[in-house]
Enzyme design. Structure first.
Site, PDB file in Angstrom:
ATOM      1  N   GLU A 158       9.225  14.738  16.318  1.00 32.23           N
ATOM      2  CA  GLU A 158       9.815  14.798  15.311  1.00 32.23           C
ATOM      3  C   GLU A 158       8.966  16.289  14.418  1.00 32.23           C
ATOM      4  O   GLU A 158       7.859  16.038  14.432  1.00 32.23           O
ATOM      5  CB  GLU A 158       9.836  14.254  14.444  1.00 32.23           C
ATOM      6  CG  GLU A 158      10.179  13.895  13.140  1.00 32.23           C
ATOM      7  CD  GLU A 158      10.091  11.548  12.391  1.00 32.23           C
ATOM      8  OE1 GLU A 158       8.806  11.510  12.495  1.00 32.23           O
ATOM      9  OE2 GLU A 158      11.285  10.939  12.481  1.00 32.23           O
TER      10      GLU A 158
ATOM     11  N   GLU B  39      10.030   0.688  10.995  1.00 31.51           N
ATOM     12  CA  GLU B  39      10.586   2.399  10.548  1.00 31.51           C
ATOM     13  C   GLU B  39      10.237   3.089  10.823  1.00 31.51           C
ATOM     14  O   GLU B  39       9.099   3.929  10.406  1.00 31.51           O
ATOM     15  CB  GLU B  39      11.474   1.364   9.309  1.00 31.51           C
ATOM     16  CG  GLU B  39      12.429   2.360   9.521  1.00 31.51           C
ATOM     17  CD  GLU B  39      12.836   3.368   8.385  1.00 31.51           C
ATOM     18  OE1 GLU B  39      12.392   4.679   9.258  1.00 31.51           O
ATOM     19  OE2 GLU B  39      12.828   3.704   7.515  1.00 31.51           O
TER      20      GLU B  39
ATOM     21  N   LYS C 182       0.495  -1.262   0.217  1.00 31.04           N
ATOM     22  CA  LYS C 182      -0.052   0.345  -0.349  1.00 31.04           C
ATOM     23  C   LYS C 182       1.035   0.831  -0.066  1.00 31.04           C
ATOM     24  O   LYS C 182       1.178   1.459   0.736  1.00 31.04           O
ATOM     25  CB  LYS C 182      -0.891   0.100   0.854  1.00 31.04           C
ATOM     26  CG  LYS C 182      -2.104   0.937   0.924  1.00 31.04           C
ATOM     27  CD  LYS C 182      -2.523   1.599   3.054  1.00 31.04           C
ATOM     28  CE  LYS C 182      -1.821   2.821   3.226  1.00 31.04           C
ATOM     29  NZ  LYS C 182      -1.666   4.648   2.306  1.00 31.04           N
TER      30      LYS C 182
ATOM     31  N   CYS D  17      13.301  10.469   7.982  1.00 34.42           N
ATOM     32  CA  CYS D  17      13.362   9.890   9.079  1.00 34.42           C
ATOM     33  C   CYS D  17      14.137  10.351  10.060  1.00 34.42           C
ATOM     34  O   CYS D  17      14.801   9.864  11.213  1.00 34.42           O
ATOM     35  CB  CYS D  17      13.583   8.496   9.132  1.00 34.42           C
ATOM     36  SG  CYS D  17      13.944   7.645   8.089  1.00 34.42           S
TER      37      CYS D  17
HETATM   38  P1  NAI Z   1       1.669   8.228   9.059  1.00 38.02           P
HETATM   39  O1  NAI Z   1       2.275   7.101   9.896  1.00 38.02           O
HETATM   40  O2  NAI Z   1       0.609   8.921   9.074  1.00 38.02           O
HETATM   41  O3  NAI Z   1       2.135   7.829   7.484  1.00 38.02           O
HETATM   42  C1  NAI Z   1       2.976   6.540   6.615  1.00 38.02           C
HETATM   43  C2  NAI Z   1       2.218   5.473   6.052  1.00 38.02           C
HETATM   44  O4  NAI Z   1       1.249   4.756   7.122  1.00 38.02           O
HETATM   45  C3  NAI Z   1       0.895   5.853   4.665  1.00 38.02           C
HETATM   46  O5  NAI Z   1       0.912   4.978   3.582  1.00 38.02           O
HETATM   47  C4  NAI Z   1      -0.345   5.626   5.456  1.00 38.02           C
HETATM   48  O6  NAI Z   1      -1.472   6.001   4.560  1.00 38.02           O
HETATM   49  C5  NAI Z   1      -0.129   4.545   6.271  1.00 38.02           C
HETATM   50  N1  NAI Z   1      -1.344   4.868   7.344  1.00 38.02           N
HETATM   51  C6  NAI Z   1      -1.520   6.074   8.227  1.00 38.02           C
HETATM   52  N2  NAI Z   1      -2.335   5.208   9.440  1.00 38.02           N
HETATM   53  C7  NAI Z   1      -2.632   3.717   9.610  1.00 38.02           C
HETATM   54  C8  NAI Z   1      -3.069   3.351  10.319  1.00 38.02           C
HETATM   55  N3  NAI Z   1      -4.419   3.479  10.900  1.00 38.02           N
HETATM   56  N4  NAI Z   1      -2.790   1.714   9.650  1.00 38.02           N
HETATM   57  C9  NAI Z   1      -1.824   1.102   8.779  1.00 38.02           C
HETATM   58  N5  NAI Z   1      -0.984   2.102   8.027  1.00 38.02           N
HETATM   59  C10 NAI Z   1      -1.731   3.513   8.183  1.00 38.02           C
HETATM   60  O7  NAI Z   1       2.323   9.137   8.685  1.00 38.02           O
HETATM   61  P2  NAI Z   1       2.136  10.833   8.131  1.00 38.02           P
HETATM   62  O8  NAI Z   1       0.547  11.177   9.098  1.00 38.02           O
HETATM   63  O9  NAI Z   1       1.542  10.645   6.819  1.00 38.02           O
HETATM   64  O10 NAI Z   1       2.819  11.532   9.009  1.00 38.02           O
HETATM   65  C11 NAI Z   1       3.183  12.634   9.976  1.00 38.02           C
HETATM   66  C12 NAI Z   1       4.438  12.465  10.110  1.00 38.02           C
HETATM   67  O11 NAI Z   1       4.489  10.659  10.754  1.00 38.02           O
HETATM   68  C13 NAI Z   1       5.056  13.010   9.915  1.00 38.02           C
HETATM   69  O12 NAI Z   1       5.193  14.553  10.173  1.00 38.02           O
HETATM   70  C14 NAI Z   1       6.302  12.771   9.931  1.00 38.02           C
HETATM   71  O13 NAI Z   1       6.723  12.866  11.502  1.00 38.02           O
HETATM   72  C15 NAI Z   1       6.076  10.787  10.556  1.00 38.02           C
HETATM   73  N6  NAI Z   1       6.636  10.195   9.067  1.00 38.02           N
HETATM   74  C16 NAI Z   1       8.060   9.321   9.083  1.00 38.02           C
HETATM   75  C17 NAI Z   1       8.282   9.091   7.889  1.00 38.02           C
HETATM   76  C18 NAI Z   1       9.873   7.772   8.604  1.00 38.02           C
HETATM   77  O14 NAI Z   1      10.084   7.929   7.338  1.00 38.02           O
HETATM   78  N7  NAI Z   1      10.101   7.004   9.054  1.00 38.02           N
HETATM   79  C19 NAI Z   1       7.207   8.901   6.826  1.00 38.02           C
HETATM   80  C20 NAI Z   1       6.364   9.350   6.412  1.00 38.02           C
HETATM   81  C21 NAI Z   1       6.303   9.987   8.108  1.00 38.02           C
END
Ligand code: NAI
Ligand code: MG
Length: 506
Positions: free
Chosen positions: A410, A278, A203, A313
Site C-alpha cells: 500500500e 479497518e 484518540k 484505504c
Molecule cells: P498508523 O496506523 O500508525 O496510525 C493510525 C492511527 O493509529 C493514529 O491515530 C496513530 O496515532 C495510531 N497508532 C499508531 N501506532 C499505534 C499503536 N502502537 N497503538 C495504538 N495506536 C497507534 O498509520 P501512519 O503511520 O499514520 O501511516 C502509515 C501507513 O498506514 C500509511 O501509509 C497507510 O498505508 C496506512 N494508513 C491506513 C489508513 C486507513 O485508512 N486504512 C489510515 C492511515 C494510515
C-alpha cells in the site's frame, strides 16, 4: 516523462472563526472539561502545505488515558446515559449532525488546513458526510432490537419457556482515528457507539487533531452528557498503545495501518477486548474492453486513485485494463493526472493538495524510488513537487512486474500501477493476488459478467461502473488483512452491542 502542472503555493486566508479556533488553546476533553495533559506536555501540528508549525496541542499519554477510561467507566456504570430513552439519545445524536452542518465552513477550513485536502472536497464530502452519519445513526438509536425465540429444550419435555434477546452496549470503547479523513472517521466511529449507548475514549491522529477537538465542543453543545465521550490527543505509540492495552476498555475500534492493526491485536489479548479493525488496501480496479463509455471509465480510474491524493484505504491503486483498450486508458489517466491543479488545500481551485506529513512524503517518494530502481516506467509524475510542503505529483506507473514493491504494498499516495490483462479468466487470480481485500471495482456493460466477477472478488466493497461511492447506510470493511468487522450501515451496530439471551421458565 510528461510535465506536471506547476504547484500554486500561495494560500487563501482562513475565516475569522477558523482563525480564532486555531489561536485558542487546544486541550483534551475529560468529563466535559477542557484540560491540560497530566504531564503538561504539548505536541506540534504542522501545515502540510508549508511544513510550518501552526498549533500546539495537549499531548495525552498513559496517565491521561487512565483518567479518560475511569471517566468513561464511571459514566457508563453510574450515570443516566445508559438509561436515557433511545428517543432522547437519538435526538442528541441528530443534533450533533445539525451542528456539524451549522459549522460546515469552519470545519471544512480546519480539515483542509490540517490534512491538506482541497477545501472544495471538504465542503461537499468530509463535513456533510460526517453530519449525515450522525443523522443516519440517530435513527438507529430507537431500533436496536432483540428477538423472541421459540426454544425447544429437548431434555426438558413438557417445560415451557419464554426466551428473548436484548442488544446491550458493550461498555467502554476506545476509538483510534487516522488522519486521512479526520472528522469523517471520528463520525464513523462515534455515531454507532453513541447510538448503541456506549461510552467512548477517542484518540485522534497526531497529524490531524483539529476537527476532532472542534467536534468535542459541538458534542457538548448538542447536549451529550459529560463523560460519554472523552477526547485525548496524542501519539500512537504512547496514548494509542495505552488505550489498546488498557484492561478496563471493553472494545477498541481502529482505522489505520495493517502493521499497527496487528500490534493492537496483541495488545487486546490482555483482557480479550473486542476489536474492529479497518486497515490497509491495494484495491484492484478492473476495466474490461466492453466498458459502456470509455471517457467515464477513465474519469473513474483517475478518481479512484487521485481522490484525497490516494490517501484512501480503498484507493484503486492497481488498475487492470483489458489489453485492447490498455494504451488508450493509460493515455487518458495520464492526461488527467497531468492536468490536476496542485496547491494548498485552502485555495478554492486546488484539486490536489499536499500529502499529510513529512513522514508520508518520505514513504511515498520512497515507493517511487523503489519503482525506478526495480525498472517500472513512470508514464506521469513520479516525483515530489517543489521544495516546500509535502506535494507529490499524480503518478501513473506502467511496465510493472507482479513482485515489485509498488505493486504489492500500500503506497497511500497518488500513485497508480496500470497493468494490461488478456481475458476475463485471467483477471480474477490477478485481482485477488493481494494480502488485502478492502475494495474492488469493475467496469463493463455486460451485467452478467459484472455480477459474476463481483461475486468472485475477495473484497468487502465492489463498485460496478463507479468508484468511491460511500453512504452511511452501506457497510464498509475488509476481507483478508484489510480488517475485522464493518463500519457504517446496520452492520456496524453488531460491533457495538453484546447480545444477551434471557430465558424465563413459565
Ligand atoms: P498508523 O496506523 O500508525 O496510525 C493510525 C492511527 O493509529 C493514529 O491515530 C496513530 O496515532 C495510531 N497508532 C499508531 N501506532 C499505534 C499503536 N502502537 N497503538 C495504538 N495506536 C497507534 O498509520 P501512519 O503511520 O499514520 O501511516 C502509515 C501507513 O498506514 C500509511 O501509509 C497507510 O498505508 C496506512 N494508513 C491506513 C489508513 C486507513 O485508512 N486504512 C489510515 C492511515 C494510515
Ligand atoms: Mg504509524
Amino acid at each position: 516523462m510528461v510535465a506536471t502542472a506547476p504547484v500554486e503555493f500561495e494560500s487563501a486566508e482562513l475565516s475569522q472563526k477558523a482563525k480564532d479556533f486555531l489561536a485558542s488553546p487546544k486541550k483534551m476533553l475529560l468529563n466535559g472539561q477542557w484540560v491540560e495533559s497530566a504531564s503538561g506536555k504539548t505536541f506540534p501540528v504542522y501545515n502540510p502545505a508549508t511544513g510550518e508549525e501552526m498549533a500546539q496541542v495537549a499531548e495525552g499519554d498513559k496517565e491521561d488515558i487512565d483518567r479518560a477510561v475511569k471517566i468513561a467507566r464511571n459514566t457508563f456504570e453510574n450515570s443516566g446515559w445508559r438509561w436515557m430513552t433511545p428517543s432522547e439519545r437519538g435526538r442528541i445524536i441528530w443534533r450533533i449532525g445539525d451542528l456539524i452542518l451549522e459549522n460546515l465552513e469552519e470545519l471544512a477550513e480546519l480539515e483542509s488546513l490540517d490534512n491538506g485536502k482541497p477545501i472544495s472536497v471538504a465542503r461537499v464530502a468530509d463535513v456533510p458526510l460526517a453530519a449525515d452519519l450522525f443523522h443516519y445513526m440517530a435513527g438507529w438509536a430507537t431500533k436496536i432490537e432483540g428477538t423472541t425465540i421459540p426454544i425447544s429444550v429437548i431434555y426438558a419435555p413438557g417445560a415451557r419457556f419464554h426466551a428473548y434477546t436484548k442488544r446491550e452496549p458493550i461498555g467502554v470503547v476506545g476509538q483510534i482515528i487516522p488522519w486521512n479523513f479526520p472528522l469523517l472517521m471520528a463520525a464513523w466511529k462515534l455515531g454507532p457507539a453513541l447510538a448503541t449507548g456506549n461510552c467512548v475514549v477517542l484518540k485522534p491522529a497526531e497529524q490531524t487533531p483539529l476537527t476532532a477537538l472542534r467536534l468535542g465542543e459541538l458534542l457538548a453543545e448538542a447536549g451529550l452528557p459529560d463523560g460519554v465521550v472523552s477526547i485525548v490527543p496524542g501519539y500512537g505509540e504512547t496514548a494509542g498503545a495505552a488505550l489498546t492495552a488498557h484492561s478496563d476498555v471493553d472494545k477498541v475500534a481502529f482505522t489505520g495501518s495493517t502493521e499497527v492493526g496487528k500490534l493492537i491485536v496483541q495488545a487486546a489479548a490482555g483482557n480479550l477486548k473486542k476489536l474492529t479493525l479497518e486497515l490497509g488496501g491495494k484495491s484492484p480496479n478492473v476495466m474490461f474492453k466492453d466498458v459502456a463509455d470509455l471517457e467515464t471509465a477513465i474519469d473513474g480510474a483517475a478518481n479512484a486513485i487521485f481522490f484525497n491524493h490516494g490517501q484512501c484505504c480503498c484507493a484503486g491503486s492497481r488498475l487492470f485494463v483489458e489489453e485492447d483498450i490498455y494504451e488508450e486508458v493509460v493515455a487518458g489517466v495520464t492526461a488527467r493526472a497531468d492536468k490536476i491543479k496542485m496547491g494548498p488545500g485552502l485555495n478554492p481551485d486546488t484539486e490536489m493538495g499536499p500529502l499529510v506529513s513529512q513522514e508520508q512524503l518520505d514513504r511515498v517518494t520512497g515507493f517511487l524510488d523503489s519503482g525506478y530502481s526495480e525498472g517500472a516506467c513512470m508514464a506521469s509524475g513520479g516525483k515530489r513537487l517543489g521544495e516546500r510542503g509535502y506535494f507529490v505529483a499524480p503518478t501513473v506507473i506502467t511496465q510493472s512486474k507482479p513482485d515489485m514493491k509498488v505493486v504489492r504494498e500500500e503506497i497511500f499516495g497518488p500513485v497508480v500501477v496500470a497493468e494490461p490483462f488478456k481475458s476475463a479468466d485471467e483477471i480474477l487470480p490477478l485481482a485477488n493476488d493481494s494480502e488485502y481485500g478492502l475494495a474492488a471495482a469493475i467496469w463493463t456493460k455486460d451485467i452478467a459478467k459484472a455480477h459474476r466477477t463481483a461475486e468472485l472478488l475477495k473484497a468487502g466493497t465492489v463498485w460496478i461502473n463507479c468508484y468511491n461511492v460511500f453512504d452511511s447506510a452501506l457497510p464498509f470493511g475488509g476481507y483478508k488483512q484489510s480488517g475485522w468487522g464493518r463500519e457504517m450501515g446496520k452492520e456496524v451496530l453488531d460491533n457495538y452491542t453484546e447480545t444477551k439471551a434471557v430465558c424465563v421458565a413459565l
